[in-house]
Design a protein around this motif. Structure first.
Motif, PDB file in Angstrom:
ATOM      1  N   ASN A 167      -2.124  -1.331 -32.079  1.00 10.04           N
ATOM      2  CA  ASN A 167      -2.138  -2.096 -33.323  1.00 10.04           C
ATOM      3  C   ASN A 167      -2.386  -3.579 -33.027  1.00 10.04           C
ATOM      4  N   ASN A 168      -2.594  -4.344 -34.071  1.00  8.84           N
ATOM      5  CA  ASN A 168      -3.005  -5.739 -33.919  1.00  8.84           C
ATOM      6  C   ASN A 168      -1.947  -6.577 -33.208  1.00  8.84           C
ATOM      7  N   MET A 169      -0.655  -6.370 -33.569  1.00  7.87           N
ATOM      8  CA  MET A 169       0.404  -7.159 -32.953  1.00  7.87           C
ATOM      9  C   MET A 169       0.506  -6.860 -31.454  1.00  7.87           C
ATOM     10  N   HIS A 170       0.331  -5.612 -31.083  1.00  6.13           N
ATOM     11  CA  HIS A 170       0.382  -5.227 -29.665  1.00  6.13           C
ATOM     12  C   HIS A 170      -0.746  -5.901 -28.898  1.00  6.13           C
ATOM     13  N   LYS A 171      -1.944  -5.902 -29.460  1.00  7.63           N
ATOM     14  CA  LYS A 171      -3.078  -6.536 -28.788  1.00  7.63           C
ATOM     15  C   LYS A 171      -2.882  -8.039 -28.674  1.00  7.63           C
ATOM     16  N   MET A 172      -2.367  -8.657 -29.734  1.00  2.00           N
ATOM     17  CA  MET A 172      -2.200 -10.112 -29.727  1.00  2.00           C
ATOM     18  C   MET A 172      -1.189 -10.549 -28.669  1.00  2.00           C
ATOM     19  N   ILE A 173      -0.050  -9.816 -28.575  1.00  2.00           N
ATOM     20  CA  ILE A 173       0.964 -10.185 -27.581  1.00  2.00           C
ATOM     21  C   ILE A 173       0.454  -9.913 -26.173  1.00  2.00           C
ATOM     22  N   SER A 174      -0.285  -8.823 -25.993  1.00  2.00           N
ATOM     23  CA  SER A 174      -0.830  -8.512 -24.664  1.00  2.00           C
ATOM     24  C   SER A 174      -1.778  -9.596 -24.193  1.00  2.00           C
ATOM     25  N   GLU A 175      -2.621 -10.083 -25.088  1.00  2.00           N
ATOM     26  CA  GLU A 175      -3.591 -11.107 -24.707  1.00  2.00           C
ATOM     27  C   GLU A 175      -2.923 -12.465 -24.529  1.00  2.00           C
ATOM     28  N   ALA A 176      -1.981 -12.812 -25.427  1.00  2.00           N
ATOM     29  CA  ALA A 176      -1.360 -14.137 -25.343  1.00  2.00           C
ATOM     30  C   ALA A 176      -0.437 -14.258 -24.146  1.00  2.00           C
ATOM     31  N   LEU A 177       0.225 -13.154 -23.767  1.00  2.00           N
ATOM     32  CA  LEU A 177       1.170 -13.192 -22.641  1.00  2.00           C
ATOM     33  C   LEU A 177       0.614 -12.444 -21.439  1.00  2.00           C
ATOM     34  N   ASP A 178      -0.651 -12.711 -21.136  1.00  2.00           N
ATOM     35  CA  ASP A 178      -1.279 -12.140 -19.934  1.00  2.00           C
ATOM     36  C   ASP A 178      -0.654 -12.811 -18.707  1.00  2.00           C
ATOM     37  N   LEU A 179       0.004 -12.016 -17.854  1.00  2.00           N
ATOM     38  CA  LEU A 179       0.759 -12.573 -16.736  1.00  2.00           C
ATOM     39  C   LEU A 179      -0.147 -13.263 -15.727  1.00  2.00           C
ATOM     40  N   GLU A 180      -1.332 -12.699 -15.456  1.00  2.00           N
ATOM     41  CA  GLU A 180      -2.239 -13.335 -14.506  1.00  2.00           C
ATOM     42  C   GLU A 180      -2.704 -14.684 -15.019  1.00  2.00           C
ATOM     43  N   ASN A 181      -3.016 -14.728 -16.302  1.00  2.00           N
ATOM     44  CA  ASN A 181      -3.469 -15.990 -16.879  1.00  2.00           C
ATOM     45  C   ASN A 181      -2.344 -17.030 -16.846  1.00  2.00           C
ATOM     46  N   ILE A 182      -1.096 -16.570 -17.153  1.00  2.00           N
ATOM     47  CA  ILE A 182       0.037 -17.503 -17.139  1.00  2.00           C
ATOM     48  C   ILE A 182       0.288 -18.005 -15.722  1.00  2.00           C
ATOM     49  N   ASN A 183       0.194 -17.096 -14.731  1.00  2.00           N
ATOM     50  CA  ASN A 183       0.414 -17.508 -13.341  1.00  2.00           C
ATOM     51  C   ASN A 183      -0.650 -18.506 -12.908  1.00  2.00           C
ATOM     52  N   ARG A 184      -1.904 -18.258 -13.309  1.00  2.00           N
ATOM     53  CA  ARG A 184      -2.993 -19.173 -12.948  1.00  2.00           C
ATOM     54  C   ARG A 184      -2.783 -20.546 -13.605  1.00  2.00           C
ATOM     55  N   GLN A 185      -2.371 -20.555 -14.843  1.00  2.00           N
ATOM     56  CA  GLN A 185      -2.117 -21.828 -15.517  1.00  2.00           C
ATOM     57  C   GLN A 185      -0.964 -22.581 -14.867  1.00  2.00           C
ATOM     58  N   CYS A 186       0.082 -21.845 -14.458  1.00  2.00           N
ATOM     59  CA  CYS A 186       1.214 -22.511 -13.801  1.00  2.00           C
ATOM     60  C   CYS A 186       0.790 -23.107 -12.458  1.00  2.00           C
ATOM     61  N   GLN A 187      -0.032 -22.383 -11.719  1.00  2.00           N
ATOM     62  CA  GLN A 187      -0.490 -22.906 -10.430  1.00  2.00           C
ATOM     63  C   GLN A 187      -1.339 -24.155 -10.615  1.00  2.00           C
ATOM     64  N   GLN A 188      -2.146 -24.176 -11.668  1.00  2.00           N
ATOM     65  CA  GLN A 188      -2.982 -25.341 -11.954  1.00  2.00           C
ATOM     66  C   GLN A 188      -2.227 -26.451 -12.684  1.00  2.00           C
ATOM     67  N   GLY A 189      -0.997 -26.150 -13.148  1.00  2.00           N
ATOM     68  CA  GLY A 189      -0.206 -27.163 -13.832  1.00  2.00           C
ATOM     69  C   GLY A 189      -0.634 -27.428 -15.260  1.00  2.00           C
ATOM     70  N   VAL A 190      -1.284 -26.467 -15.905  1.00  2.00           N
ATOM     71  CA  VAL A 190      -1.763 -26.675 -17.279  1.00  2.00           C
ATOM     72  C   VAL A 190      -1.035 -25.767 -18.270  1.00  2.00           C
ATOM     73  N   PHE A 191      -0.019 -25.049 -17.792  1.00  2.00           N
ATOM     74  CA  PHE A 191       0.703 -24.174 -18.721  1.00  2.00           C
ATOM     75  C   PHE A 191       1.510 -25.024 -19.706  1.00  2.00           C
ATOM     76  N   SER A 192       1.416 -24.692 -20.999  1.00  2.00           N
ATOM     77  CA  SER A 192       2.074 -25.460 -22.057  1.00  2.00           C
ATOM     78  C   SER A 192       3.248 -24.649 -22.622  1.00  2.00           C
ATOM     79  N   TYR A 193       4.448 -25.162 -22.376  1.00  2.00           N
ATOM     80  CA  TYR A 193       5.625 -24.498 -22.926  1.00  2.00           C
ATOM     81  C   TYR A 193       5.726 -24.707 -24.433  1.00  2.00           C
ATOM     82  N   SER A 194       5.241 -25.836 -24.927  1.00  5.02           N
ATOM     83  CA  SER A 194       5.283 -26.058 -26.384  1.00  5.02           C
ATOM     84  C   SER A 194       4.393 -25.054 -27.096  1.00  5.02           C
TER      85      SER A 194
END
Length: 942
Positions: free
Chosen positions: A565-592
């Motif tokens: 369903n749409n909510m499942h897809k949206m959360i899967s894409e927004a909270l992609d762990l690889e993307n979050i890890n890459r952003q944290c390594q680059q220092g561009v992850f936004s907690y806000s």
């Protein structure tokens, strides 16, 4: 001619008279100004009109008048000009001040805030000062009021004692005086009656000597009538004397035999006749039988006061006993005096005294019966409500077996109770009492939330499929609460209980739901994790913590949603762990941005009853950070994780609710198979269960042997397995002390927490019941009366406070309990001291009983607490031993009356709850582990 021309060339002016000059030449400083500028008196036309209306007195007068008017007009004009100039100057000053204020730059918000804070601080200081002063005044007023109250109470006690002494002395003198008067009158009456009898005999002899034949016939008729009337008076007296109904016999005869005697129709009819002869009743009284039974109850009260009155120490009961003894004493004296020498006629003075005693006794009996009926009404209403509570519990049985068994019994007993209540209280009052009691009882029952309110919003689309397979639903529920991801956060999550525990809890309570019982510990753990996370971020390890938190949030949210369903897809894409890890390594992850995304997602996933909590969290997530950004970010993150954990728990409970009917249906068989596998594998044994069963069996057999001194050993009198199990279960649950898991049988290991709660409630009932019973006895109150308010407040106190504590700065629990009773009832000083000492002793024994001593608590030593606790245990055992549904309903309907007689009238609901829990535990345990008990019965031989 010369004079005339001379006057025309040099005119002379003469001053006007003094009173006219004073009128026209007034001082401008002292004269009153006109209030109206357009006044006719001040106008020039008015002056001219006045001047024209006068007769001309010569040119000199006209000239002076004109000058005065002119001067006055000029003065008025000048004063007006000066006033207008002043006004203009004032307006200019106001305009300049306004422009200056407008041009002046205003203060900053900081200054305003500082001034507001300073004002708030000053206000709080002032309020604190006022509150302290008020507190001192209130304490002083209370102290003064208490002193005045004690002084008045002491004065009232002294005056009451003096008055009682005076009344006792006066009563003693009055009784002596009446006794002397009655003796003198009795002697006079007997002498007069003897003289009258002698004179009648003499008159009869003289009449016979002088009468003729006709007179002889008349005299014979009178004698026959006199003999008939004498026989009619003698007949009821002799008949009553033949009954041998005396005070001595009522005391020597047993209560049951005496009850049958006074209820005999022959005794009632004979007593009606003698009471009518003594003029205590009318010959045609429609209520003669009822009044006679009231009179005969005096014999029962004198002979068996404890059995009749239940409580004979009350002031009303003592007064009733005294008046019953006085009535029976005078009645027996009057009946004993009736004989042939006084023509079986009672003395008028004695009859008057007997009538007064009869009236006083009937009035006291009616007052006592009214109070007793109110207690009976309360008990029967409580029984009616308890039957309704039982029906509310069993009416939702899906299979219909329990409901059908109980329906007839509950209905019949409720009809019987309703009939009795209406007979005692009247139809209208009975209906009002029952409706009010049922309404309060149902209001106290926990309300069940509808499924739409507890269903997470993400499940609405998949509801039909989720309800199709209960096993799949439970499996999903277990997966939701299982630890996921990695990192330090996993230790915070609540795990799903084992399938055996889950099915067991649902079998006992179909409304069972998982709860977060370690919230305080979890809060402390959160604080520790926050500090560790802060250190990790400062050390440059923030990426590990961020990915771990995102992983846990992602997994928990996705398990609540249907894949695709749409909510499942949206959360899967927004909270992609690889993307979050890459952003944290680059220092561009936004907690806000992460917090804003979660603030949009959570309201769409939570259940409706969580809307308010989620709304508050969303406001905190979207709020701007003040101060240290790292601290604020970590605080928001863990509030978010805690809320996700709560939503996951709600989802699990919803899945359990859907799967509950199927799990309950198969709970007994599933637990049976699991326990059998554990036995076969040797993981558990039956040593404790055998010892537990053997102890109960030995106790019941010893009791049966005591009832069988001849040693007949009738098999019907030997304890059955069901009775042995019930006795063992009650002995385990209702016991003094903490529950030790060691001696608990292996079959009841899942119910240890439940049995411990029953132990705590049983001891609390015994303590509060003993306190109330002792206080009622000291205050001469009926022990069956219900002090529900005091019992409820004491229960609330003991629910939140231990029996003893070592904090000297606060009042002890015993002092708090005593203040509850002191504020509710007015007590003399001696009673206050006795009640306070009793409460302290009870609380000390209860604290010792709840303290483990070598595996067992110290037994109660106070007689009142021992009796109350023993009565509670026997009552619960009696109700659990009822086998059929009719017996259970009958026991429940009479429970309130039995508890009231035992001194626990206020705990009908609490005791019913204990019985209900033990009944469910017994049913589930016997269905699941019946094969174990049958094996033990075979090994031990019964």
């Amino acid at each position: 001619m010369d004079q005339q021309s001379h006057g025309q060339q040099h005119p002379e002016y003469y001053a006007p008279p003094a009173h006219i000059a004073a009128r026209f030449y007034r001082n401008s400083l002292t004269r009153r100004k006109s209030s109206a500028a357009s006044s006719r008196r001040n106008s020039l036309s008015s002056a001219q009109s006045r001047a024209s209306s006068r007769s001309r007195r010569g040119s000199t007068g006209c000239q002076s008048t004109y000058i005065a008017q002119h001067l006055r007009r000029a003065s008025i004009i000048e004063s007006r000009k000066a006033r207008l100039a002043d006004r203009a100057a004032h307006a200019e000053q106001v305009r300049l001040r306004a422009a200056l204020a407008k041009a002046t730059p205003r203060g900053s918000n900081t200054n305003s805030e500082e001034r507001a804070l300073a004002a708030q601080v000053a206000k709080e200081k002032y309020l604190a000062k006022v509150a302290a002063a008020c507190a001192e005044e209130v304490a002083r007023a209370k102290r003064i009021a208490e002193e005045v109250k004690e002084r008045k109470l002491a004065e009232e006690t002294r005056q009451r004692l003096e008055m009682e002494e005076r009344h006792a002395e006066a009563e003693k003198r009055r009784a002596e005086y009446q006794r002397n008067i009655q003796a003198r009158r009795q002697r006079r009456a007997e002498s007069a009656e003897q003289k009258m009898a002698v004179l009648e005999v003499i008159d009869d002899v003289e009449e016979e000597a002088v009468m003729d034949d006709n007179q002889v016939e008349d005299a014979a008729a009178r004698r026959v009538q006199k003999a008939w009337r004498l026989y009619q008076r003698k007949k009821p007296v002799l008949a009553f004397k033949q009954l041998d109904l005396t005070t001595k016999r009522s005391q020597e005869t047993s209560f049951e035999d005496m009850t049958a005697l006074v209820a005999d129709s022959t005794v009632i009819s004979t007593t009606i006749a003698v009471l009518t002869h003594l003029e205590l009743q009318e010959s045609n009284d429609a209520n003669a039988a009822l009044n006679t039974r009231t009179f005969l109850s005096a014999y029962m009260i004198i002979g068996h006061p404890t059995s009749v009155l239940v409580k004979k120490d009350g002031a009303q009961e003592q007064d009733l006993i005294a008046k019953a003894a006085e009535l029976i004493g005078q009645f027996e004296a009057s009946v004993e005096r009736l004989d042939s020498w006084n023509s079986w006629t009672v003395n008028p003075m004695q009859l008057e005294t007997l009538s007064q005693s009869y009236t006083a006794y009937t009035s006291a009996f009616a007052a006592w019966r009214l109070q007793d009926s109110s207690v009976l009404i309360e008990g029967m209403v409580a029984s009616f409500v308890e039957l309704d509570a039982i029906w509310q519990t069993v009416k939702d049985d899906t299979r219909g077996e329990v409901a059908s068994d109980y329906r007839e019994g509950i209905r019949d007993n409720q009809v019987m109770l309703l009939s009795r209540i209406r007979k005692l209280a009247g139809p209208e009052r009975a209906d009002v009492l029952i409706k009010k009691a049922i309404r309060e009882s149902r209001r106290r029952r926990p309300k069940k939330r509808p499924a739409a309110e507890v269903r997470p919003r993400g499940l609405e689309a998949a509801n039909s499929e989720a309800g199709a397979s209960s096993e799949h639903a439970v499996e999903e529920a277990a997966l939701v609460t299982s630890p996921v991801g990695s990192g330090e956060i996993n230790k915070l999550f609540t795990t799903m209980p084992s399938n055996r525990i889950l099915t067991h809890e649902l079998a006992i309570d179909k409304e069972f739901r998982l709860e977060d019982k370690n919230s305080d510990f979890r809060d402390e753990l959160y604080r520790g994790i926050c500090e560790s996370m802060k250190v990790g971020f400062k050390a440059g390890e923030g990426a590990v913590w961020t990915v771990s938190a995102a992983e846990n949030v992602r997994e928990k949210l996705l398990r609540m949603l249907k894949p695709g369903n749409n909510m499942h897809k949206m959360i899967s894409e927004a909270l992609d762990l690889e993307n979050i890890n890459r952003q944290c390594q680059q220092g561009v992850f936004s907690y806000s941005g992460f917090f804003n995304f979660m603030a949009n997602v959570l309201p769409k996933l939570c259940a409706p009853f969580r809307d308010q909590e989620v709304r508050a969290l969303v406001e905190q997530l979207r709020a701007d950070d003040n101060g240290d950004e790292l601290d604020a970010m970590i605080e928001k993150l863990f509030k978010l994780l805690r809320m996700v954990d709560v939503l996951s728990l709600d989802y699990t409970n919803f899945m359990i609710m859907n799967a509950a009917p199927a799990l309950i249906k198969e709970a007994a068989g599933y637990e049976h198979r699991i326990f059998a596998k554990e036995l076969e594998s040797g993981n558990i044994g039956l040593e404790q269960t055998r010892r537990w069963w053997l102890d109960a069996k030995t106790t019941l057999e010893a009791e049966a042997d005591r009832r069988d001194p001849e040693g007949a050993r009738n098999p019907a009198d030997r304890p059955s397995p069901s009775k042995i199990y019930t006795h063992a279960l009650v002995e385990t649950a209702i016991y003094q002390g903490e529950l030790d898991p060691e001696p608990i049988p292996e079959t009841l290991q899942l119910d240890i927490e439940r049995l411990q709660k029953i132990r705590v409630d049983a001891i609390r009932i015994a303590v509060i019941g003993s306190i109330l019973l002792t206080t009622k006895n000291l205050l001469k109150r009926d022990v069956r009366s219900q002090w529900k308010t005091e019992a409820s407040r004491l229960w609330q106190l003991l629910s939140t406070t231990p029996y003893e504590h070592d904090d000297d700065t606060e009042p002890t629990p015993a002092q708090k309990a005593f203040s509850i009773l002191e504020t509710a009832h007015n007590m003399p000083p001696s009673t206050k001291t006795a009640v306070s000492t009793t409460i302290t002793r009870f609380f000390t024994q209860a604290a010792d009983a709840m303290t483990p001593h070598a595996g067992h608590g110290i037994k109660f030593t106070d007689p009142v607490m021992k009796v109350i606790f023993a009565r509670l245990k026997s009552h619960v055992l009696m109700r659990l031993e009822a086998e059929s549904s009719a017996e259970r309903v009958r026991a429940a309907s009479s429970a309130s009356e039995r508890l009231a007689a035992m001194g626990m009238a206020e705990f009908t609901d609490k005791v019913a709850g204990i019985v209900d829990v033990l009944e469910r535990v017994r049913r589930v345990d016997w269905e699941s582990h019946g094969f174990v008990y049958q094996r033990i019965v075979g090994e031990l031989g019964g």
